[in-house]
Motif scaffolding. Sequence first.
Motif, PDB file in Angstrom:
ATOM      1  N   PRO A  17     -10.869  -0.420  30.814  1.00  0.00           N
ATOM      2  CA  PRO A  17     -11.348  -1.256  31.905  1.00  0.00           C
ATOM      3  C   PRO A  17     -12.863  -1.286  32.059  1.00  0.00           C
ATOM      4  O   PRO A  17     -13.396  -2.192  32.693  1.00  0.00           O
ATOM      5  N   ASP A  18     -13.566  -0.304  31.482  1.00  0.00           N
ATOM      6  CA  ASP A  18     -15.024  -0.274  31.614  1.00  0.00           C
ATOM      7  C   ASP A  18     -15.623   0.634  30.537  1.00  0.00           C
ATOM      8  O   ASP A  18     -14.920   1.474  29.965  1.00  0.00           O
ATOM      9  N   PRO A  19     -16.921   0.477  30.239  1.00  0.00           N
ATOM     10  CA  PRO A  19     -17.553   1.291  29.196  1.00  0.00           C
ATOM     11  C   PRO A  19     -17.544   2.790  29.488  1.00  0.00           C
ATOM     12  O   PRO A  19     -17.414   3.595  28.565  1.00  0.00           O
ATOM     13  N   GLY A  20     -17.657   3.187  30.743  1.00  0.00           N
ATOM     14  CA  GLY A  20     -17.653   4.614  31.064  1.00  0.00           C
ATOM     15  C   GLY A  20     -16.336   5.281  30.712  1.00  0.00           C
ATOM     16  O   GLY A  20     -16.314   6.370  30.122  1.00  0.00           O
ATOM     17  N   THR A  21     -15.247   4.626  31.059  1.00  0.00           N
ATOM     18  CA  THR A  21     -13.924   5.153  30.710  1.00  0.00           C
ATOM     19  C   THR A  21     -13.765   5.221  29.201  1.00  0.00           C
ATOM     20  O   THR A  21     -13.276   6.220  28.658  1.00  0.00           O
ATOM     21  N   ALA A  22     -14.185   4.169  28.520  1.00  0.00           N
ATOM     22  CA  ALA A  22     -14.084   4.138  27.057  1.00  0.00           C
ATOM     23  C   ALA A  22     -14.893   5.266  26.431  1.00  0.00           C
ATOM     24  O   ALA A  22     -14.421   5.938  25.503  1.00  0.00           O
ATOM     25  N   GLU A  23     -16.099   5.486  26.934  1.00  0.00           N
ATOM     26  CA  GLU A  23     -16.933   6.554  26.373  1.00  0.00           C
ATOM     27  C   GLU A  23     -16.312   7.927  26.616  1.00  0.00           C
ATOM     28  O   GLU A  23     -16.337   8.790  25.726  1.00  0.00           O
ATOM     29  N   ASP A  24     -15.749   8.148  27.781  1.00  0.00           N
ATOM     30  CA  ASP A  24     -15.093   9.436  28.061  1.00  0.00           C
ATOM     31  C   ASP A  24     -13.905   9.664  27.132  1.00  0.00           C
ATOM     32  O   ASP A  24     -13.721  10.761  26.598  1.00  0.00           O
ATOM     33  N   ILE A  25     -13.086   8.643  26.936  1.00  0.00           N
ATOM     34  CA  ILE A  25     -11.931   8.763  26.045  1.00  0.00           C
ATOM     35  C   ILE A  25     -12.398   8.978  24.610  1.00  0.00           C
ATOM     36  O   ILE A  25     -11.879   9.841  23.894  1.00  0.00           O
ATOM     37  N   ALA A  26     -13.405   8.211  24.184  1.00  0.00           N
ATOM     38  CA  ALA A  26     -13.936   8.351  22.822  1.00  0.00           C
ATOM     39  C   ALA A  26     -14.432   9.771  22.575  1.00  0.00           C
ATOM     40  O   ALA A  26     -14.120  10.383  21.544  1.00  0.00           O
TER      41      ALA A  26
END
Length: 110
Positions: A17-26
């Motif tokens: 849903p957003d870049p912050g979530t994606a970065e945390d998961i990555a």
Amino acid sequence: MAAAETLPLRLLLCACPDPGTAEDIAAALVEARLAACVTLLPGARSVYRWQGQLRRAEECVMLIKTRAADYPALEQRLLQLHPDQVPELLALPILGGNPAYLAWLGTAGD
């Protein structure tokens, strides 16, 4: 035309849903050695139907590069971390590429 041989590597697509979530998961996936590399593509726009309604969303797409053998554990971890009720996660076979990069990918980024 002969069928291409599938390498023991996968490219996974996952929208967040957003870049912050994606970065945390990555970061969690790479830190756990479940992925060699995750490329984040913010600014994606999705149009889809969910629970009978047409929806539009700004998303960040993750391109996750991993070994096929790591996919089950990666999927389990991603589903724990992802905030969506039904996260997009698609696994695509890798048929070829730069031999040096594929060799590195096969070591999960060591």
